[in-house]
Structures are given as structure tokens and as C-alpha cells.
Scaffold this motif. Structure first.
Motif, PDB file in Angstrom:
ATOM      1  N   LEU A 290      21.928 -39.115  25.926  1.00  0.00           N
ATOM      2  CA  LEU A 290      22.645 -40.169  26.656  1.00  0.00           C
ATOM      3  C   LEU A 290      23.991 -40.462  26.001  1.00  0.00           C
ATOM      4  O   LEU A 290      25.020 -40.602  26.678  1.00  0.00           O
ATOM      5  N   ILE A 291      24.006 -40.552  24.682  1.00  0.00           N
ATOM      6  CA  ILE A 291      25.257 -40.814  23.967  1.00  0.00           C
ATOM      7  C   ILE A 291      26.267 -39.708  24.226  1.00  0.00           C
ATOM      8  O   ILE A 291      27.433 -39.964  24.539  1.00  0.00           O
ATOM      9  N   SER A 292      25.821 -38.457  24.087  1.00  0.00           N
ATOM     10  CA  SER A 292      26.728 -37.327  24.294  1.00  0.00           C
ATOM     11  C   SER A 292      27.258 -37.285  25.723  1.00  0.00           C
ATOM     12  O   SER A 292      28.449 -37.045  25.955  1.00  0.00           O
ATOM     13  N   ALA A 293      26.364 -37.539  26.691  1.00  0.00           N
ATOM     14  CA  ALA A 293      26.779 -37.466  28.097  1.00  0.00           C
ATOM     15  C   ALA A 293      27.776 -38.577  28.432  1.00  0.00           C
ATOM     16  O   ALA A 293      28.794 -38.329  29.098  1.00  0.00           O
ATOM     17  N   TYR A 294      27.509 -39.788  27.996  1.00  0.00           N
ATOM     18  CA  TYR A 294      28.443 -40.893  28.268  1.00  0.00           C
ATOM     19  C   TYR A 294      29.793 -40.642  27.599  1.00  0.00           C
ATOM     20  O   TYR A 294      30.853 -40.937  28.174  1.00  0.00           O
ATOM     21  N   ALA A 295      29.786 -40.095  26.389  1.00  0.00           N
ATOM     22  CA  ALA A 295      31.052 -39.800  25.710  1.00  0.00           C
ATOM     23  C   ALA A 295      31.823 -38.724  26.456  1.00  0.00           C
ATOM     24  O   ALA A 295      33.051 -38.805  26.591  1.00  0.00           O
ATOM     25  N   THR A 296      31.115 -37.724  26.954  1.00  0.00           N
ATOM     26  CA  THR A 296      31.779 -36.658  27.722  1.00  0.00           C
ATOM     27  C   THR A 296      32.418 -37.222  28.991  1.00  0.00           C
ATOM     28  O   THR A 296      33.501 -36.786  29.407  1.00  0.00           O
ATOM     29  N   CYS A 297      31.762 -38.200  29.602  1.00  0.00           N
ATOM     30  CA  CYS A 297      32.304 -38.820  30.819  1.00  0.00           C
ATOM     31  C   CYS A 297      33.354 -39.886  30.510  1.00  0.00           C
ATOM     32  O   CYS A 297      33.874 -40.517  31.446  1.00  0.00           O
ATOM     33  N   GLY A 298      33.645 -40.124  29.249  1.00  0.00           N
ATOM     34  CA  GLY A 298      34.644 -41.130  28.886  1.00  0.00           C
ATOM     35  C   GLY A 298      34.108 -42.545  28.864  1.00  0.00           C
ATOM     36  O   GLY A 298      34.871 -43.498  28.672  1.00  0.00           O
ATOM     37  N   GLU A 299      32.804 -42.720  29.018  1.00  0.00           N
ATOM     38  CA  GLU A 299      32.186 -44.051  29.014  1.00  0.00           C
ATOM     39  C   GLU A 299      31.750 -44.398  27.582  1.00  0.00           C
ATOM     40  O   GLU A 299      30.568 -44.441  27.249  1.00  0.00           O
ATOM     41  N   PHE A 300      32.736 -44.632  26.727  1.00  0.00           N
ATOM     42  CA  PHE A 300      32.428 -44.832  25.309  1.00  0.00           C
ATOM     43  C   PHE A 300      31.685 -46.142  25.052  1.00  0.00           C
ATOM     44  O   PHE A 300      30.855 -46.214  24.142  1.00  0.00           O
ATOM     45  N   GLU A 301      31.979 -47.159  25.832  1.00  0.00           N
ATOM     46  CA  GLU A 301      31.287 -48.424  25.642  1.00  0.00           C
ATOM     47  C   GLU A 301      29.796 -48.283  25.968  1.00  0.00           C
ATOM     48  O   GLU A 301      28.935 -48.832  25.262  1.00  0.00           O
ATOM     49  N   LYS A 302      29.488 -47.535  27.020  1.00  0.00           N
ATOM     50  CA  LYS A 302      28.088 -47.312  27.370  1.00  0.00           C
ATOM     51  C   LYS A 302      27.397 -46.443  26.322  1.00  0.00           C
ATOM     52  O   LYS A 302      26.201 -46.619  26.050  1.00  0.00           O
TER      53      LYS A 302
END
Length: 888
Positions: free
Chosen positions: A612-624
Motif C-alpha cells: 500500500l505504501i509503495s503504491a500510494y507513493a507511486t501514484c503521488g499520494e504521499f500523505e496517504k
């Protein structure tokens, strides 16, 4: 005798007084344990300890001189020792457990417990202030809120944690003695936080009888602390505590096995404490003579350690003068100690006085023959193997002793060991056994010599012996570790041809190996063959194929695997959804797969959180991505690893300042950053002015492979920013840590000089300085690749003067000029405009190879372009300066 030894000896002699104090404390504790609060007893009801396997005991000494008091014979045991009262409780099963009865007072239970434990700890200290009591009470409450207690109050998290551990173990396919390790970790946590004495009281408070495991764990902790500290007084105190615990075991009637007294005796031997050693041996020997022969092993090690040749000869002569059966036990243990130290003369003398065929334990025989191998005593080894061959009981072990001997021979390649193994069996006319074959296979796999392991299996099956499934699986795992993926094409036909019995893990490994060589057709063919082997497909098999598609960025292929799982009625597991989530390119897919995982009843493991962390970071959703680490369902023991994944994801996506904040939070919590996250920080941290921070990060890496990777990255950083002194310091550290791995050092040194060669503009001087440091300070000869890259740097810099210096280094290092070195120097002449010298060198260059002629022609065309003389077009020509294999 050192002062510390005298102090320790005097402390030991006061053990009787200490034992009385321990007994009073134990009685006091027992009376308090009856009033234990409900939540803690509820926790204790779930604690089970596995029944301890009885150690293989040697024959008791019936008529032998005591090794401590040689004038008196050891007394025979008058009664059987008491059994461990905790032996029948398996500790902390991984499987599901019944839900505990709800407790209305659970909110205050930990606070109440901490207050009661505090009263135990300060009961004898009348001067303790109320402030200090309050502070200590808070600390104890923090201790009791550690995962191993607090997790018990949350049934869902506890079950999740147990299932996650079970899944990880099943994937690794090796099930080891985990119960003992888990219990040792719990005892260690308690001992580090509360102290050894308070730990006994805590376990007594919980209604748990202190058994052999508790005592052994605490003795080990005391010895570990004694070895780690530099203060002699502290070390003496820890050893005295260990002795008190040991004495407590003896008074309670526990059987004193080697696992209990061995670590203490080893400590005395390592420290050269002769008087303390004998005092402790007397304590062991008093009332139980069964341990006396084994104590002979430790006594011989002691005299070897302190180099007392007279005592060593005395022990050897003492056993040689006796011929009764009891002294065989002493001879065997003395011989083992001598073999451990490879004392050739003493070993041969003792072997002449002992009937080696009467040694009953195969492990002891294996150690003896391994020593004969290390000492290259082949004629003696053959003589004793033939003696076993002619005996009724020992004939079955002869083959195993051969493999023990050949694997002990020093400086022998695994291929030669296999040849020696076959040759000795043929010469001695002994048929190899399954045990000897499998020992040789294990030896080969441990050294990652997988080709030899497969050769051994082939000879084994040709001899109509069947290797175990575990042996086949170990070879497949070694293929993966050694990157010998292609060997699966040799192993699977052998399994089919000889009708070997694979299991699900065998197929999973073979599928994974096929996927890693991108042979997806063979991977699917293995799935089709499962029915013929009466096996069912598993999610882990499909996961291996899915991971292969994701590695080659084939998302459609990975999604096709998911559909095939549905068609095969194979339920996706947490790992499946981890792969899917990790490779999502938008938030909608992340949510979709996460909801599917929950609706399917899958476990939300640490890998899911990391995905989940890696996927959100890839999508630019760093806060999530940051919000993921706050999820209460993350197992406590995995939080540091999940936060490390956040650090790595943030650093990899340019959010280094945020990554540093999370890193500092991890450090403040007393946890360590995972090595992979440290490397990500080193790679992406702002390079200017951050060298001290980067070095600090490197110091936190303890894994040798990751440390080498990080160290080389830092050296390249220093080269880029012309920080020569820091680069040389790191090179020295690299050499000190990996001085035995010349291949690894040569590879990384080549990477460093390659970086110098492709830097624009190249700093040839720093390259020469590093080269000089490697020669003069590290005492290492430069490799050909390093010199080739430095010549390439001279070409890029058009520095003919330094090119001449490097050209001479080939001769100084004893490296003859080859075609590649000629080509580099030829380019250096052309790049600097010295065509006359270039033509002269060209006349000496071998030009039989058409590729060489092509490169020469390309160089002539490149360096006759007029724009090069004006400083233009050089970047366009960069790739002609490096051969294809060196191009970055």
C-alpha cells in the motif's frame, strides 16, 4: 592469578549464603503468586512450553576417577532427578486458540500488575523515595505493555500475527525449533528490562513455575552480558548471577544437562579461569556422576587453551593406563577435544589406545574423521574406516565416515571432494550410503556448488538410492541463491525419469526458477503436471508466475494469472494481493484490490501494508502513504519494517526531507531502519554537504551485502565531489571487512574506476590517487579493469601525460598488454592529437580479429572530425570511448 579471578572465586565460595537468600526470596514469591490478578493468569493460561527433548546421555561413569578429585570415585546417583514441572506445557502455539473470557477489570490490569511488581523490586529497599517509585512504576508499566503481553488483549491482532508467522514459515519450507527461540526471546526481553532476579519473580507472579528453559535462558543472558562488557567487576557479577541460577536448579532437583552447564564451562575456558572451572565442576559432579565423562571434554579444552602440555599428557596417560569400559567414555571425550584443536600427535597417540569402533555416537565419529581430514591423515583414516567395515555394528557407518573425512580436507574444491569421495569408496570397496550422499549434497549446497550437488544426486539415483524430498528442495533453493536458474531444466527431467517424489514446495521452486529465466511455457507446463503427481496447485505457485510478469512490466500477463487462479479454483492469498496492490498505477485499483482482499477473508499482513505504501507513493499520494503506518492492525513487531518501507518509498520518489523525518521517528522509538531503506536514503539524499549523515547511515547497516553496496555508493559520492580523504577511509573499511573475498573487492573497485571514467569532466588525478592508495596502503595490486577504466578517463580528459603513467602501471602490476589495453592507449594518442605515436602503437597491435579492425576504423573516423579539435561534439562521441560491456 588475576584479581578478577580471585574475586570471582571468593564470590563462588559464598554461594551457600546466596542460595539461602534465593530460597527465602522464592518462598516469598510463591506466597505472592497465589494472588495474581485475572488478566495475567488469563495470559498464562495460553502459555505452553514444548516438552523438552531429552539430551542424548553418555554412559554413566561407574568406576572412574573424578576429573576434579582424582583420588575419589564419583558417587552413583541415589535417586532419579525430578522432572521439569513446566515440561508438559507447549509454549505459545501458533494455531488458533479459544477466545479468552472477557474481563471487566482489564483496563486497570496492567497498572495494577506494574504496582505489584514494583513492590517486589523495592520490598527490600527502605530508602527508596516516592518519586523514584513512581518513575520506576511508569517504566514497569511500559515494559508490561510490550507486544508479548499487550497483544494478548487484542484477539484479532494476536490471531493475525500468528497466522502471518505461519505463512512466512510455510513459504520458507523449513520448520525449525521455533518454540525454544520464541521463549528465549521473551525471557531475554524480561531480563533486559527487569533484570534476571526480577524476571524470576515476574514469572512466579504469573503463576508459572520456573523450569529448565527459564533457568537456561537466564544463564545464557548472564554469560552474554559478561562477554559483552569491558568492566571486570560487572562481568564477575553476571557470572555469579549465572552460578546462583545454576545452584537454584540443582536445589530444585532439575537434571543438569550439558545445555545448562556447557556455556558456563566454555566461558571459564575462554577466560582461562582454572580455579573457577574446577570449583564449578565440583558443583556439577556433587551427587550426579553421569556428567563426569563429559566434563573430561571441557577439562581437556581448558588445558589446551592455557597451553599446559603436562596436564594434557597426564590426562592422556591416565586413560591409557585403564582398560575398563568406563574409561572409554573419558577417552572418547578427550579425543573429541583434541580433534577440535587438531593436535596431531596427541590424537594419533590416543587413537592407538582406544577401540574407535566402540564410540557409539555417529556425530562424535564424524568430528574425529573430519579432524583426520584437516590433518591430511589419509592412511590413518583408511585404516579406521576398514576397521568399521569389518565390524558388524559399524559397517553401516563406514560410508558416512568417508564423507566426513573428505569434507574436512582443506583447500579442496567441491568437485575434487566428490572425486575423492568416489575414489575412496572404490578403493576400500564400500558402497556409498544415502546418508553419506545427502551429507555431500548438503555440503555442496551450503557452498552454492549446485552443479556438483546435482551430479551427486544423479550418481545416487543410478545406485538405486532415493534422495529425500527435502534434499531436492535444498538443491532448488541453492539454485535460486546462486542464480543458477537454468539448472531447473536438468533437475525436473531427473525427477520424472527416476520417479522421485516431489511435493508442493518442489513445484513452487521449479516454477519460480523457470519464471526467472522467462520460460513461462515451462512454468505453466509444471502446473499441468501436478495432477500426474497427485498434487494440487497452490496460490504460491501462481504467485511465482504473477511476480515474473510484474518484473517484466507485463501487467496484462499478471492479470491473466489472476483469472487462471479463479478458473483453477485456487483462492488468491495475501501475497497475491500484495503483488497486485504494489503494481497499481492509480488509486482506484489500490482500493479495489484492498477491498477484494478483505472481502475474501485474507490476512492484512505486513507485506500488504508495505505494498500500500509503495503504491500510494507511486501514484503521488504521499500523505496517504504516511497514513498507512498509523494503521492499528499492523503487528507491533512489524511496525519498524513497515516504516522503513515508507522511508524507502519517500526517498525513491524525491521526498527525502519527509523520509528523514520518518527515519528520525524510527530512531527515537529505539528501532533500526531496514538495510534496504538505508540504501535508498544513501542513494537519494541531497549529495552536497551530507557526507557525515551518509556515513552515519552506513554505520547502521549490519548486513554485509547491503553494507558493501552502501559503502561503494559513498565512495562514488566522494569521487564525484572530490573528497579524497573520505574515499580512502571508506576503501580501507571495505578492504578490512572483505579481505577474504577478492572477487567482490575487485568488482567494486572496478565500479569505482568506471565511475571516474564516465564522469564529465573526468578527474584523472583523483583516480591516480586512489590507485596509489590501493597499492601502497591497502597492499593490493590493481586489476586490469581498473587500469582500463583509468585509461578511458584519460581519453575523455585528453590527458596524454597521465595516460603514460597508467600505461606503465600495467607492467608494474605484472599485467601483459592485451588488445583492449592497446585500444585504450591508441584512443588516448588520437584524442590528444598525437597521430605519430598512435600509428606507431597501431603497428604493434594484433589485428586478426575483425571486431578489433572495426574499432580501429571507428576511432580513426571519430578523431579526425574537425569539431573535436574545437571542443565540440565530444558528448556525441562518448560511446566510442567505452566498449559495449563497459558502457553505462
Amino acid at each position: 592469578m588475576p584479581a578478577a579471578d580471585k574475586l570471582l572465586s571468593s564470590l563462588f565460595r559464598s554461594s551457600r549464603k546466596v542460595s539461602a537468600a534465593v530460597e527465602r526470596t522464592s518462598n516469598k514469591l510463591t506466597s505472592r503468586a497465589a494472588s495474581s490478578d485475572f488478566p495475567l493468569k488469563q495470559f498464562v493460561s495460553a502459555i505452553d512450553t514444548a516438552k523438552e527433548a531429552a539430551a542424548a546421555s553418555l554412559s554413566p561413569s561407574a568406576a572412574a576417577n573424578s576429573i576434579i578429585n582424582s583420588s575419589a570415585k564419583p558417587p552413583k546417583p541415589t535417586s532419579s532427578p525430578a522432572e521439569d514441572p513446566a515440561d508438559d506445557d507447549p509454549f505459545w502455539e501458533l494455531g488458533p486458540e479459544p477466545d479468552p473470557v472477557p474481563n471487566p477489570n482489564c483496563d486497570n490490569s496492567l497498572k495494577q500488575l506494574s504496582e505489584e511488581i514494583q513492590s517486589l523490586l523495592v520490598a527490600d529497599d527502605s530508602d527508596t523515595s516516592s518519586d523514584s517509585i513512581g518513575s520506576n512504576n511508569k517504566n514497569l508499566l511500559d515494559v508490561l505493555q510490550m507486544p508479548w503481553l499487550s497483544m494478548r488483549s487484542n484477539n484479532d491482532n494476536s490471531l493475525l500475527r500468528r497466522r502471518e508467522i505461519w505463512r512466512e514459515r510455510k513459504q520458507k519450507w523449513v520448520f525449525s525449533n521455533g518454540q525454544t527461540r520464541r521463549f528465549s526471546r521473551i525471557v531475554k526481553i524480561c531480563a533486559n528490562q527487569l533484570g534476571t532476579e526480577a524476571t524470576f519473580e515476574v514469572f512466579g507472579k504469573m503463576g508459572r513455575e520456573n523450569g529448565v528453559k527459564e533457568h537456561n535462558s537466564l544463564i545464557g543472558i548472564c554469560i552474554e552480558k559478561a562477554r559483552a562488557c569491558d568492566d571486570e567487576d560487572v562481568a564477575v557479577e553476571q557470572i555469579c548471577r549465572a552460578f546462583q541460577i545454576f545452584n537454584s536448579m540443582k536445589e530444585k532437583g532439575f537434571r543438569l544437562e550439558e545445555v545448562t552447564y556447557g556455556p558456563l564451562l566454555t566461558y571459564f575456558i575462554d577466560m582461562g579461569m582454572i580455579e573457577e572451572f574446577h570449583f564449578f565442576c565440583n558443583t556439577i559432579n556433587n551427587g550426579d556422576s553421569s556428567s563426569v565423562p563429559r566434563l573430561g571434554y571441557y577439562e581437556m579444552l581448558l588445558w589446551i587453551k592455557v597451553n599446559d602440555e603436562e596436564k594434557i599428557r597426564e590426562l592422556c596417560k591416565q586413560t591409557a593406563a585403564e582398560e575398563d569400559g568406563n574409561y572409554l567414555c573419558f577417552q572418547e571425550n578427550y579425543l573429541l577435544a583434541l580433534c577440535e584443536s587438531d593436535r596431531k600427535t596427541d590424537i594419533l597417540q590416543l587413537l592407538e589406545t582406544i577401540d574407535i569402533r566402540k564410540i557409539s555416537l555417529l556425530d562424535h565419529l564424524a568430528s574425529i574423521f573430519k579432524s583426520l581430514g584437516r590433518l591430511l591423515l589419509e592412511s590413518d583414516a583408511k585404516k579406521y574406516i576398514l576397521a568399521f567395515k569389518t565390524s558388524d555394528d559399524g559397517a553401516k557407518n563406514a560410508s558416512y565416515l568417508i564423507v566426513s573425512y573428505v569434507t574436512g580436507i582443506p583447500n579442496l574444491e567441491v568437485e575434487d571432494i566428490f572425486s575423492k569421495f568416489k575414489g575412496m569408496h572404490a578403493k576400500l570397496e564400500i558402497t556409498p550410503s544415502s546418508a553419506s550422499y545427502e551429507k555431500l549434497i548438503t555440503y555442496s549446497c551450503d557452498l552454492l556448488k549446485v552443479h556438483v550437488a546435482v551430479d551427486v544426486v544423479e550418481q545416487m539415483v543410478q545406485g538405486e538410492l532415493v534422495p529425500s524430498t527435502e534434499t531436492i528442495n535444498s538443491i532448488l533453493h541453492a539454485c535460486e541463491e546462486s542464480y543458477e536458474f537454468n539448472l531447473v531444466r536438468r533437475i525436473y527431467p531427473m525427477i520424472c525419469h527416476y520417479n522421485l517424489k516431489p511435493n508442493s514446495e518442489t513445484f513452487r521452486s521449479m516454477i519460480s526458477l523457470n519464471v526467472k529465466i522467462k520460460d513461462f511455457d515451462s512454468a505453466y507446463s509444471l502446473l499441468d503436471d501436478l495432477k500426474e503427481m497427485n498434487l494440487m496447485p497452490t496460490a504460491s505457485m501462481y504467485n511465482a508466475i504473477m511476480a515474473g510478469y510484474f518484473r517484466k512490466k507485463d501487467v496484462q500477463g499478471a492479470l491473466m494469472v489472476l483469472k487462471e487462479m479463479e478458473q483453477a479454483n485456487v483462492k488468491p492469498d495475501s501475497q497475491t494481493f500484495s503483488y497486485l496492490i504494489h503494481n497499481c498505477s492509480n488509486e482506484e485499483d489500490i482500493i479495489k484490490y484492498y477491498e477484494q482482499l478483505k472481502s475474501a477473508g485474507g490476512q492484512i499482513t505486513k507485506y500488504v501494508f508495505m505494498a500500500l505504501i509503495s503504491a500510494y507513493a507511486t501514484c503521488g499520494e504521499f500523505e496517504k502513504a504516511r497514513q498507512v503506518v498509523l494503521d492499528a492492525e499492523i503487528p507491533v513487531k512489524s511496525r519498524s519494517e513497515v516504516k522503513s518501507a515508507l522511508v524507502s518509498a519517500l526517498a525513491s520518489h524525491g521526498r527525502t526531507s519527509d523520509a528523514i523525518i520518518v527515519y528520525e521517528e524510527i530512531k527515537e522509538a529505539g528501532c533500526n531502519l531496514e538495510p534496504r531503506a538505508v540504501i535508498a536514503l544513501i542513494e537519494h539524499l541531497n549529495p552536497e554537504g551530507e557526507l557525515n549523515r551518509l556515513i552515519q547511515l552506513l554505520e547502521e547497516v549490519h548486513d554485509p551485502d547491503y553494507w558493501m553496496d552502501g559503502c561503494c555508493r559513498l565512495i562514488l559520492h566522494c569521487v564525484r565531489f572530490k573528497q579524497l580523504s573520505s574515499a580512502t577511509d571508506l576503501l580501507k573499511q571495505l578492504k578490512d571487512k572483505f579481505k577474504d573475498d577478492e572477487m567482490a573487492m575487485e568488482y567494486h573497485f572496478s565500479e569505482i574506476f568506471c565511475q571516474i571514467a564516465i564522469t564529465d569532466p573526468p578527474d584523472v588525478q583523483i583516480g591516480l590517487d586512489l590507485l596509489q592508495f590501493i597499492k601502497d596502503e591497502l597492499g593490493l595490486p590493481p586489476s586490469r579493469k581498473c587500469l582500463d577504466f583509468l585509461l578511458g578517463a584519460c581519453v575523455n580528459a585528453r590527458d596524454l601525460k597521465r595516460a603514460h603513467l597508467i600505461w606503465k602501471e600495467y607492467e608494474n602490476a605484472g599485467l601483459p598488454y592485451n588488445v583492449l589495453s592497446y585500444l585504450w592507449m591508441y584512443k588516448a594518442f588520437l584524442a590528444s592529437g598525437n597521430r605519430k605515436s598512435a600509428n606507431k602503437l597501431l603497428s604493434k597491435m594484433p589485428k586478426d580479429d575483425p571486431h578489433v579492425r572495426f574499432v580501429i576504423q571507428a576511432c580513426k573516423q571519430t578523431y579526425t572530425i574537425p569539431s573535436l579539435q574545437k571542443g565540440r561534439g565530444f558528448e556525441k562521441d562518448r560511446d566510442t570511448l567505452l566498449l559495449p560491456k563497459e558502457r553505462r
